[in-house]
Design an enzyme around this catalytic site. Structure first.
Site, short mmCIF file in Angstrom:
data_model
loop_
_atom_site.label_atom_id
_atom_site.label_comp_id
_atom_site.label_asym_id
_atom_site.label_seq_id
_atom_site.Cartn_x
_atom_site.Cartn_y
_atom_site.Cartn_z
N GLU A 34 0.78 -1.16 0.00
CA GLU A 34 -0.05 0.02 -0.05
C GLU A 34 0.88 1.22 0.17
OE1 GLU A 34 -3.14 -0.12 2.98
OE2 GLU A 34 -3.77 -1.95 2.42
N LYS A 49 -4.12 11.63 15.47
CA LYS A 49 -3.50 12.41 16.38
C LYS A 49 -4.01 13.82 15.87
CE LYS A 49 -2.16 9.46 18.68
NZ LYS A 49 -2.87 8.65 17.98
N GLY A 178 -15.14 -1.43 23.32
CA GLY A 178 -13.42 -1.55 23.38
C GLY A 178 -13.04 -0.53 24.13
N ALA A 266 -13.54 -1.69 18.45
CA ALA A 266 -12.16 -1.25 18.88
C ALA A 266 -11.45 -2.02 19.79
CB ALA A 266 -12.14 0.28 19.27
N HIS A 441 10.30 25.42 37.31
CA HIS A 441 8.92 26.02 37.81
C HIS A 441 8.53 27.11 36.89
CE1 HIS A 441 5.63 27.06 40.55
NE2 HIS A 441 6.13 28.50 40.66
#
Length: 462
Positions: A34, A49, A178, A266, A441
């Site tokens: 593919e 994403k 799932g 899923a 920080h």
């Protein structure tokens, strides 16, 4: 045509292995039926994403007033969201094409089948075939959406992850069967965009491979987006004869049904090991996976296997690492075997989930006496400023020697933070050493130091 190495499959295991082999001076070819990049780049890690980011942006806009910003009548275009995802995937695949040329790797398009004598028969889309030979042959054919007898995927009403990221129309409702990484990521995307989402999980809690505290926190957070979770529940069958779907399921109270426009299966992935010639060359399989040693040699000399087709976590970064180790061993190097207990796992819903090593239950079962610390992001200055206070960092130490046994995180950007834990576990850093390593920080990563301080009774900000 003769090569030093032929790699069958161009996913994040195969193409990375091919590049490393070329770097080491091996004449290399890669076979792909593919698109270069495999499932990860084209149908998994990357395009999902992109979908998640679009969902997050829409969610940000809807909550803009929380930050003192007014946005009126915001809407989304589902087809454009899908197109952006496909464009991102296409760009990444072109990047792999460039890398193949840069590293002088021959790309042979077609379906690869192993033959005796370290040969591969490659059949192109037009039916023409050729045989290529190598000193070494690697199987990196990856996996596909797992099919359940009760959920036969038809690609229209009962779909897998491929269809879920390329739908032409956003469904009004969807049942996701799932609740692993694939399930909760798609649940977040569709719920954030306005689809009514129900997640059905056979086991007693969602993301069942994660620490129990993480499962509980994620369920609480995702329920706020309108997602319904049904745990300890089994889908027995789905009736697709009508306009939508009638989902039949059973739980502790008996058998029931619900309606939905669509069902997404899923329930994991299945290795692609059928019809690729394993039997012909004498490669042994066990429980649906190819049997390999710690350098990924199969039972047939000269043949290797990596990634989703071998036992272990079916993750892109695992496949890449296995591919590199395998070719370095082929090239005569002495690579270190992978420690599979130090593999990070990441789930990119919102809030994100990241973990590595033992869960608290696993550590206790292994016989360790524990020091456990948990620091909530509700006590983090950076999280408060960013408006993302859901979640926590949990660390688990061996009380006797200070070994960092595991870490479990849920919250914004924790998939970026988990690498610190992986690195310090690799270096055998103790809890006190991590505690005394000064963290900047304000950052989300301070929570790692604070959770460690909690474990050792020295926490400041709780």
């Amino acid at each position: 045509m003769t090569y030093d190495l032929i790699v069958v499959g161009s996913g994040p295991g195969g193409y990375v292995a091919a590049i490393r082999a070329s770097q080491l001076g091996l004449k290399t070819a890669i076979v792909e039926k593919e698109s270069l990049g495999g499932v990860c780049l084209n149908w998994g890690c990357i395009p999902t994403k992109a979908l998640i980011k679009s969902a997050q942006v829409f969610e940000y806009i809807q909550h803009a007033s929380d930050y003192g910003i007014e946005v009126k009548e915001a809407s989304h275009d589902f087809s454009k969201i899908v197109k952006r995802s496909r464009d991102v995937a296409g760009g990444m695949s072109k990047g792999v094409q460039f890398l193949m040329k840069k590293n002088k790797i021959d790309v042979i398009n077609g379906y690869g089948k192993l033959l005796p004598g370290k040969k591969v028969e490659v059949t192109a889309a037009d039916g023409k075939s050729q045989i290529v030979k190598a000193s070494h042959v690697m199987v990196a054919t990856g996996g596909r959406s797992r099919q359940l007898p009760s959920l036969p995927q038809d690609g229209k009403k009962i779909i897998g992850y491929r269809e879920a990221m390329t739908l032409s129309k956003q469904p009004d409702s969807i049942v996701i069967v799932g609740s692993g990484a694939i399930g909760v990521e798609f649940a977040y995307v569709y719920a954030a965009l306005g689809t009514k989402v129900t997640v059905v999980e056979y086991l007693p809690r969602i993301v069942p491979n994660e620490d129990a505290d993480v499962s509980k926190e994620l369920a609480k957070s995702l329920k706020k987006t309108g997602i319904d979770f049904m745990t300890s529940t089994e889908v027995t069958h789905v009736d697709t004869k009508g306009k939508g779907c009638i989902v039949h399921y059973k739980d502790a109270k008996g058998e029931h049904s619900m309606t939905s426009e669509m069902v997404l299966s899923a329930v994991g992935v299945t290795p692609n090991i059928e019809n690729i010639g394993l039997e012909a060359v004498g490669i042994q399989t066990e429980r649906g996976h190819i049997v390999v040693d710690d350098m990924y040699r199969t039972t047939a000399p000269g043949y290797y296997a990596i990634g989703d087709v071998v036992p272990g976590q079916a993750l892109a970064h695992v496949a890449s690492a296995e591919g590199i180790i395998c070719v370095e061993s082929i090239a005569g190097h002495n690579p270190q075997a992978i420690d599979y207990n130090n593999i990070p796992g990441c789930t990119y819903c919102s809030p994100e989930v990241a973990s590595v090593g033992y869960t608290e239950v696993q550590a206790k079962e292994a016989g360790y006496e524990l020091k456990v610390g948990k620091f909530p992001f509700s006590a983090s200055g950076k999280a408060a400023a960013a408006g993302v206070t859901d979640g926590f960092v949990k660390v688990i130490y061996d009380a006797k020697y200070g070994e960092l046994l595991g870490a479990h995180m849920i919250g914004a950007n924790v998939t970026e933070m988990i690498a610190e834990i992986v690195a310090v576990r690799k270096l055998e850093t103790t809890g006190m050493e991590l505690l005394k390593a000064i963290h900047p920080h304000p950052t989300m990563s301070e929570a790692v130091m604070e959770a460690t301080a909690m474990a050792y009774g020295e926490v400041i900000h709780l």
